[in-house]
Scaffold this active site. Structure first.
Site, mmCIF file in Angstrom:
data_model
loop_
_atom_site.group_PDB
_atom_site.id
_atom_site.type_symbol
_atom_site.label_atom_id
_atom_site.label_comp_id
_atom_site.label_asym_id
_atom_site.label_seq_id
_atom_site.Cartn_x
_atom_site.Cartn_y
_atom_site.Cartn_z
ATOM 1 N N HIS A 118 -8.378 -4.289 -1.453
ATOM 2 C CA HIS A 118 -7.166 -3.681 -0.916
ATOM 3 C C HIS A 118 -6.895 -4.201 0.499
ATOM 4 O O HIS A 118 -7.735 -4.093 1.382
ATOM 5 C CB HIS A 118 -7.305 -2.154 -0.883
ATOM 6 N N ASP A 150 -9.851 -3.821 -5.790
ATOM 7 C CA ASP A 150 -9.192 -2.667 -5.158
ATOM 8 C C ASP A 150 -9.542 -1.414 -5.959
ATOM 9 O O ASP A 150 -9.359 -1.398 -7.182
ATOM 10 C CB ASP A 150 -7.682 -2.899 -5.171
ATOM 11 N N SER A 163 0.838 -1.201 0.000
ATOM 12 C CA SER A 163 0.000 0.000 0.000
ATOM 13 C C SER A 163 0.876 1.255 0.000
ATOM 14 O O SER A 163 1.676 1.451 -0.910
ATOM 15 C CB SER A 163 -0.974 -0.037 1.174
#
Length: 318
Positions: free
Chosen positions: A297, A267, A169
């Site tokens: 995600h 995501d 991320s």
């Protein structure tokens, strides 16, 4: 546009001085130390090392307890610099989830993992996190260059020609920007052999179809993304800043080295991740893209099958 309150979603509140109060505390785990009392119970050893006392940055370094060997000599291990997620504003290398993830990578690859406790936003805005990443690489370089007084785990067991930058991320954003910086750095005897970007967090002013279609995403809704960039980017910057939008640095990525990019179809960032891979490919960068149509995600933090899959991707890449 979603009407979700991002502060409530993130369990934070903004203070008058611009700092955050973080209301959610995660469980933490201690490092084993170099000589734990019951070494047979640990597949991986870990220790905490100060990086920069003034910045209050540090690292947790991981070493497999049982080292592989070749011809009765210990085989040297790749060195993986790891940068955690948390949207720039939260999470620590000591958080149990992050600690266990680093344990798994160290044991399964196997590798020396250098997990970096970088500064958090908004108290320290970008590029502070990139500075901390560079500090970690230079620290390992200095240890590797000093075979007498350098850190023993690094000098005795590290393969300096196989160093990798890994992040998840926002940590993947840090890994990419660190890789960009390292193009111009004097790293001998280290060599950055590749960059691993797990669900990288990028953005831009222009919305993608994935972002608009998943504005109310359960895990990473659009108002949360916007707030995180607002808290992390330099004051006065928008989402087309190069720290957020890697397409703004397209001409500079040619020498970034091998990249592995991992993403999931559910995501909201998937379109950006795929555009990023396309940009790297056009610039002649060697890229492995591992995209799964199913997933969201951060799925690897709660789905053990995806965790194992990502570990296998890393093993094959390293």
């Amino acid at each position: 546009m979603s009407k979700l309150d991002p502060y409530k979603h993130l369990r934070i509140s903004l203070n008058p001085d611009g700092s955050l109060t973080r209301h959610h505390k995660l469980p933490t785990s201690a490092a084993t130390g170099e000589s734990p009392q019951n070494p047979s119970t640990h597949s991986v050893l870990s220790k905490d090392v100060t990086l920069n006392a003034d910045k209050k940055t540090w690292m947790r370094i991981y070493l497999p307890a049982k080292l592989p060997s070749n011809d009765n000599s210990v085989a040297r291990l790749p060195i993986i610099f790891s940068f955690h997620g948390g949207g720039w504003i939260s999470t620590s290398v000591a958080d149990t989830a992050v600690h266990e993830s680093s344990n798994c990578i160290s044991a399964e690859v196997p590798a020396i993992v250098v997990s970096v406790e970088f500064r958090l936003a908004p108290e320290s805005r970008l590029p502070a996190q990139y500075d901390d990443a560079a500090d970690a690489v230079f620290w390992v370089r200095n240890q590797a260059a000093d075979r007498v007084a350098g850190d023993q785990w690094i000098t005795d067991y590290g393969d300096f020609s196989r160093c990798y930058l890994y992040g998840a991320s926002c940590g993947a954003n840090i890994a990419f920007n660190a890789a960009m910086r390292m193009q111009q750095a004097e790293l001998q005897p280290l060599k950055i052999a590749g960059t691993i970007l797990n669900q990288p967090f990028f953005g831009a002013n222009r919305r993608t179809g994935g972002e608009l279609n998943r504005a109310d995403d359960q895990y990473f809704p659009l108002p949360v993304q916007d707030l995180l960039w607002e808290l992390a980017l330099p004051v006065g910057s928008d989402r087309d800043h190069r720290y957020c939008n890697p397409l703004a640095t397209e001409e500079k990525v040619k020498n970034v080295g091998r990249c592995l990019v991992i993403g999931y179809g559910g995501d909201p960032l998937i379109d950006r991740q795929q555009d990023f891979v396309e940009m790297l490919t056009k610039q002649g960068v060697t890229v492995e893209a591992r995209f799964d149509d199913v997933g969201f995600h951060g799925i690897d933090m709660i789905d053990s099958k995806r965790t194992i899959a990502i570990l296998n991707f890393i093993k094959l890449f390293v």
